[in-house]
Structure formats: C-alpha cells, structure tokens
Design a protein around this motif. Structure first.
Motif, PDB file in Angstrom:
ATOM      1  N   ALA A 173      32.756  38.741  51.714  1.00  0.00           N
ATOM      2  CA  ALA A 173      33.647  39.058  52.832  1.00  0.00           C
ATOM      3  C   ALA A 173      34.176  40.483  52.731  1.00  0.00           C
ATOM      4  O   ALA A 173      34.375  41.145  53.752  1.00  0.00           O
ATOM      5  CB  ALA A 173      34.808  38.076  52.878  1.00  0.00           C
ATOM      6  N   SER A 174      34.375  40.971  51.517  1.00  0.00           N
ATOM      7  CA  SER A 174      34.923  42.316  51.358  1.00  0.00           C
ATOM      8  C   SER A 174      33.883  43.396  51.615  1.00  0.00           C
ATOM      9  O   SER A 174      34.232  44.555  51.790  1.00  0.00           O
ATOM     10  CB  SER A 174      35.525  42.497  49.967  1.00  0.00           C
ATOM     11  OG  SER A 174      34.509  42.491  48.985  1.00  0.00           O
ATOM     12  N   THR A 175      32.605  43.035  51.674  1.00  0.00           N
ATOM     13  CA  THR A 175      31.565  44.031  51.931  1.00  0.00           C
ATOM     14  C   THR A 175      31.201  44.135  53.408  1.00  0.00           C
ATOM     15  O   THR A 175      30.400  44.964  53.783  1.00  0.00           O
ATOM     16  CB  THR A 175      30.290  43.718  51.121  1.00  0.00           C
ATOM     17  OG1 THR A 175      29.812  42.426  51.497  1.00  0.00           O
ATOM     18  CG2 THR A 175      30.562  43.772  49.636  1.00  0.00           C
TER      19      THR A 175
ATOM     20  N   PHE B  97      34.493  22.649  38.293  1.00  0.00           N
ATOM     21  CA  PHE B  97      35.567  23.602  38.573  1.00  0.00           C
ATOM     22  C   PHE B  97      35.061  25.041  38.467  1.00  0.00           C
ATOM     23  O   PHE B  97      35.333  25.874  39.341  1.00  0.00           O
ATOM     24  CB  PHE B  97      36.734  23.366  37.606  1.00  0.00           C
ATOM     25  CG  PHE B  97      37.840  24.350  37.774  1.00  0.00           C
ATOM     26  CD1 PHE B  97      38.731  24.247  38.828  1.00  0.00           C
ATOM     27  CD2 PHE B  97      38.003  25.388  36.872  1.00  0.00           C
ATOM     28  CE1 PHE B  97      39.762  25.162  38.991  1.00  0.00           C
ATOM     29  CE2 PHE B  97      39.029  26.305  37.021  1.00  0.00           C
ATOM     30  CZ  PHE B  97      39.906  26.187  38.081  1.00  0.00           C
ATOM     31  N   MET B  98      34.304  25.332  37.420  1.00  0.00           N
ATOM     32  CA  MET B  98      33.787  26.689  37.234  1.00  0.00           C
ATOM     33  C   MET B  98      32.842  27.080  38.366  1.00  0.00           C
ATOM     34  O   MET B  98      32.862  28.216  38.835  1.00  0.00           O
ATOM     35  CB  MET B  98      33.097  26.805  35.869  1.00  0.00           C
ATOM     36  CG  MET B  98      34.078  26.761  34.711  1.00  0.00           C
ATOM     37  SD  MET B  98      33.271  26.719  33.085  1.00  0.00           S
ATOM     38  CE  MET B  98      32.494  28.336  33.045  1.00  0.00           C
ATOM     39  N   LYS B  99      32.017  26.153  38.808  1.00  0.00           N
ATOM     40  CA  LYS B  99      31.111  26.432  39.927  1.00  0.00           C
ATOM     41  C   LYS B  99      31.898  26.715  41.205  1.00  0.00           C
ATOM     42  O   LYS B  99      31.539  27.595  41.981  1.00  0.00           O
ATOM     43  CB  LYS B  99      30.148  25.263  40.151  1.00  0.00           C
ATOM     44  CG  LYS B  99      29.058  25.174  39.127  1.00  0.00           C
ATOM     45  CD  LYS B  99      28.151  23.980  39.399  1.00  0.00           C
ATOM     46  CE  LYS B  99      27.059  23.863  38.355  1.00  0.00           C
ATOM     47  NZ  LYS B  99      26.194  22.701  38.594  1.00  0.00           N
ATOM     48  N   ALA B 100      32.971  25.967  41.432  1.00  0.00           N
ATOM     49  CA  ALA B 100      33.803  26.186  42.618  1.00  0.00           C
ATOM     50  C   ALA B 100      34.456  27.567  42.573  1.00  0.00           C
ATOM     51  O   ALA B 100      34.504  28.268  43.584  1.00  0.00           O
ATOM     52  CB  ALA B 100      34.870  25.095  42.724  1.00  0.00           C
ATOM     53  N   ILE B 101      34.934  27.956  41.415  1.00  0.00           N
ATOM     54  CA  ILE B 101      35.557  29.274  41.263  1.00  0.00           C
ATOM     55  C   ILE B 101      34.527  30.374  41.499  1.00  0.00           C
ATOM     56  O   ILE B 101      34.793  31.348  42.205  1.00  0.00           O
ATOM     57  CB  ILE B 101      36.194  29.421  39.868  1.00  0.00           C
ATOM     58  CG1 ILE B 101      37.370  28.466  39.714  1.00  0.00           C
ATOM     59  CG2 ILE B 101      36.620  30.857  39.593  1.00  0.00           C
ATOM     60  CD1 ILE B 101      38.526  28.731  40.652  1.00  0.00           C
ATOM     61  N   ARG B 102      33.336  30.213  40.932  1.00  0.00           N
ATOM     62  CA  ARG B 102      32.281  31.217  41.140  1.00  0.00           C
ATOM     63  C   ARG B 102      31.905  31.309  42.622  1.00  0.00           C
ATOM     64  O   ARG B 102      31.689  32.390  43.146  1.00  0.00           O
ATOM     65  CB  ARG B 102      31.043  30.872  40.316  1.00  0.00           C
ATOM     66  CG  ARG B 102      31.178  31.201  38.870  1.00  0.00           C
ATOM     67  CD  ARG B 102      29.841  31.021  38.154  1.00  0.00           C
ATOM     68  NE  ARG B 102      30.085  30.843  36.746  1.00  0.00           N
ATOM     69  CZ  ARG B 102      29.738  29.790  36.032  1.00  0.00           C
ATOM     70  NH1 ARG B 102      29.084  28.789  36.593  1.00  0.00           N
ATOM     71  NH2 ARG B 102      30.011  29.712  34.752  1.00  0.00           N
ATOM     72  N   GLY B 103      31.823  30.160  43.288  1.00  0.00           N
ATOM     73  CA  GLY B 103      31.490  30.155  44.707  1.00  0.00           C
ATOM     74  C   GLY B 103      32.552  30.843  45.539  1.00  0.00           C
ATOM     75  O   GLY B 103      32.244  31.623  46.435  1.00  0.00           O
ATOM     76  N   ALA B 104      33.810  30.576  45.230  1.00  0.00           N
ATOM     77  CA  ALA B 104      34.911  31.215  45.953  1.00  0.00           C
ATOM     78  C   ALA B 104      34.890  32.713  45.706  1.00  0.00           C
ATOM     79  O   ALA B 104      35.084  33.510  46.637  1.00  0.00           O
ATOM     80  CB  ALA B 104      36.245  30.618  45.519  1.00  0.00           C
ATOM     81  N   ASN B 105      34.642  33.104  44.472  1.00  0.00           N
ATOM     82  CA  ASN B 105      34.579  34.525  44.142  1.00  0.00           C
ATOM     83  C   ASN B 105      33.427  35.202  44.891  1.00  0.00           C
ATOM     84  O   ASN B 105      33.585  36.297  45.431  1.00  0.00           O
ATOM     85  CB  ASN B 105      34.430  34.714  42.634  1.00  0.00           C
ATOM     86  CG  ASN B 105      34.482  36.163  42.230  1.00  0.00           C
ATOM     87  OD1 ASN B 105      35.308  36.926  42.734  1.00  0.00           O
ATOM     88  ND2 ASN B 105      33.616  36.548  41.322  1.00  0.00           N
ATOM     89  N   HIS B 106      32.292  34.533  44.950  1.00  0.00           N
ATOM     90  CA  HIS B 106      31.134  35.085  45.658  1.00  0.00           C
ATOM     91  C   HIS B 106      31.450  35.269  47.145  1.00  0.00           C
ATOM     92  O   HIS B 106      31.121  36.290  47.749  1.00  0.00           O
ATOM     93  CB  HIS B 106      29.922  34.172  45.474  1.00  0.00           C
ATOM     94  CG  HIS B 106      28.711  34.633  46.209  1.00  0.00           C
ATOM     95  ND1 HIS B 106      28.000  35.748  45.845  1.00  0.00           N
ATOM     96  CD2 HIS B 106      28.094  34.137  47.312  1.00  0.00           C
ATOM     97  CE1 HIS B 106      26.993  35.916  46.687  1.00  0.00           C
ATOM     98  NE2 HIS B 106      27.034  34.946  47.587  1.00  0.00           N
ATOM     99  N   ARG B 107      32.104  34.267  47.732  1.00  0.00           N
ATOM    100  CA  ARG B 107      32.457  34.365  49.155  1.00  0.00           C
ATOM    101  C   ARG B 107      33.458  35.488  49.401  1.00  0.00           C
ATOM    102  O   ARG B 107      33.365  36.197  50.401  1.00  0.00           O
ATOM    103  CB  ARG B 107      32.998  33.026  49.660  1.00  0.00           C
ATOM    104  CG  ARG B 107      31.906  31.964  49.831  1.00  0.00           C
ATOM    105  CD  ARG B 107      32.425  30.707  50.508  1.00  0.00           C
ATOM    106  NE  ARG B 107      33.442  30.015  49.751  1.00  0.00           N
ATOM    107  CZ  ARG B 107      33.204  29.172  48.746  1.00  0.00           C
ATOM    108  NH1 ARG B 107      31.966  28.932  48.379  1.00  0.00           N
ATOM    109  NH2 ARG B 107      34.194  28.579  48.125  1.00  0.00           N
TER     110      ARG B 107
END
Length: 84
Positions: A66-68, A52-62
């Motif tokens: 995207a915002s940059t 779960f933590m890895k999925a959250i980190r991956g989503a946050n990274h994406r």
C-alpha cells in the motif's frame, strides 16, 4: 530445554518463534522436535505461533504494498502553468 520425558511449561512460547525462524541451535532444535512428537499441547502452541507469524507477515506485506502505490500530490494534480 524441553525433552521427550519432561513436563512442558511455558517454555514453548519462548522457543516456538525461534524454532520457526530457524534460529535455534541444532541441539535445541532437535530436542524441541523430539518433544513435539510426544506433546500435542506444545505442537498446538507451535501451530498457533506459526499462524500468528504468517498473519503478521501478511499484514506487513499488505502495508508495504500500500505504501508503494503512487498517490498524486496536490501540485501534480493541479493544472499546469504555461509560460509564454
């Protein structure tokens, strides 16, 4: 704190995230690791928390990536005015 001889409870859910982030005090960290050696239920809960933590980190990274991305503003995409 969990020990090898104790029956486990919902406590693992509270400790798993702190353990994975390296934020448990050394004594609690060691006791949890000893418990995990003999308790597949808690080991599975720890693995689920890690996934779960890895999925959250991956989503946050994406989201950050995207915002940059440079998106042209409406003003920049219009034809330039040439002053004479």
């Amino acid at each position: 704190m969990l020990s090898r001889k104790q029956k486990c409870s919902g406590e693992i859910t509270e400790l798993a995230e702190l353990y994975l982030l390296g934020r448990l005090p050394e004594a609690e960290n060691q006791a949890l690791e000893e418990h995990l050696l003999s308790c597949s239920k808690c080991m599975n809960a720890l693995e689920e928390t890690e996934t779960f933590m890895k999925a959250i980190r991956g989503a946050n990274h994406r989201l950050q990536a995207a915002s940059t991305v440079a998106v042209p503003s409406a003003a920049a995409s219009r034809t330039r005015l040439v002053l004479v």
